[in-house]
Write a protein that holds these residues in place. Sequence first.
Motif, PDB file in Angstrom:
ATOM      1  N   SER A 103       0.797  -1.120   0.023  1.00  0.00           N
ATOM      2  CA  SER A 103       0.037   0.026  -0.037  1.00  0.00           C
ATOM      3  C   SER A 103       0.895   1.124  -0.016  1.00  0.00           C
ATOM      4  CB  SER A 103      -0.900   0.116   1.335  1.00  0.00           C
ATOM      5  OG  SER A 103      -1.717   1.348   1.212  1.00  0.00           O
ATOM      6  N   GLN A 104       0.634   2.192  -0.858  1.00  0.00           N
ATOM      7  CA  GLN A 104       1.324   3.503  -1.002  1.00  0.00           C
ATOM      8  C   GLN A 104       0.954   4.242   0.269  1.00  0.00           C
ATOM      9  OE1 GLN A 104       2.228   7.197  -1.044  1.00  0.00           O
ATOM     10  NE2 GLN A 104      -0.132   6.976  -1.529  1.00  0.00           N
ATOM     11  N   THR A 108      -5.355   2.440   3.143  1.00  0.00           N
ATOM     12  CA  THR A 108      -6.571   1.854   2.319  1.00  0.00           C
ATOM     13  C   THR A 108      -7.374   0.700   3.235  1.00  0.00           C
ATOM     14  OG1 THR A 108      -5.216   2.199   0.267  1.00  0.00           O
ATOM     15  CG2 THR A 108      -7.139   0.406   0.311  1.00  0.00           C
ATOM     16  N   GLU A 244      -8.294   5.258 -15.574  1.00  0.00           N
ATOM     17  CA  GLU A 244      -8.428   6.198 -14.544  1.00  0.00           C
ATOM     18  C   GLU A 244      -8.328   7.786 -14.774  1.00  0.00           C
ATOM     19  OE1 GLU A 244      -4.628   5.457 -11.813  1.00  0.00           O
ATOM     20  OE2 GLU A 244      -6.599   5.717 -10.877  1.00  0.00           O
TER      21      GLU A 244
END
Length: 364
Positions: A103-104, A108, A244
Amino acid sequence: EKGGYEHFMLKEIHEQPKAVQDTIGAYLKGNQIDFSEIGLEDEELASIERFYIIGCGSAYHVAMAAKYVLEDMTQIPVEIDIASEFRYRNPILVKNSLVVIISQSGETADSLAALRLAKEKGAAVLGIVNVVGSSIARESDYTLYTYAGPEISVATTKAYSTQLVAMYLVAMRTAQIRGLLSDEDCEKMIAELQTLPKKIQKILDDKERIQWFASKYANAKDMFFLGRGLDYAISLEGSLKMKEISYIHSEAYAAGELKHGTISLIEDNTLVVGILTQSNLYEKTVSNMVEVKSRGAYLMGLTTYGNYSIEDNADFSVYVPKTDPHFATSLAIIPLQLLGYYVSVAKGLDVDKPRNLAKSVTVE
Ligand code: M6R
């Protein structure tokens, strides 16, 4: 604050050589990979019987690339999952599992829930996280930070690239400890890994070609990305970038799966991007290119320098430098990030803040 770039995304794309270099450098001691500072000892890596790699969106795409690399190098089975699926499917975690949460943001919601579930089930958790002190970083048993620096653009670029190299390091060290990669070969691989920043830079220096192509194809309605193996994992990420920020309907397909349904969507001038970085799969994917071409597709081929026979079928070819095939994802993704970016710019869209999306998805 955008350092002279028009958008954060373009700035972050250009920060990738440094981000990758910093992430590799953080886990090297001399010419050895060393995770002792994050508490991940060799004994832990030696005892792993299964990896589970979990993330959302692009982080999941890193998981998929990592699966190919890890299984090939370590011979340890790897399961991958989308965090929101993992958390609701009562997963079976065999003993001596290492669960890797990528996860950056480290915030999240689904990824955090997956982490907590894995811990509840008694598994050790390795977090691959960019934001220092975030929830996933704090709750993981081991936290391997990526050194991408702050990422502002909703579309991830540099964080994705650092997550990939972090996973290569885990794979290489595990293979070395297990005697599947000799010290000498590991040093050679490290040396190759250290050439990636320069090679990424070389691709960036050629960005005008992609920009030109993007402006020509900006009004495409549909796009397909095809590849096999690692090239399939890159396809997923290239396709997500397109969706996106450019709002173009796009699908990524495992090239061999095409004729099981999707090929009926190919018609005159449908844009297809074929990705062919894995030499053992090159001819197989070329035959899929021929199939779409004969149905009228407009074909962009993405491969490594030397594979010039791609031009027999491709209408537009992009070449990336040669590297160890395990690392090819790190290079092939760069033109695809640029493609998504320049299509979005050509359409006049809000590149850094695409509609309906948040940088960090903290609710399920
Ligand atoms: O912060 P995280 O890495 O956990 O975020 C996961 C996804 O939301 C993220 O990768 C998303 O798919 C990106 N917008 C893709 O560019």
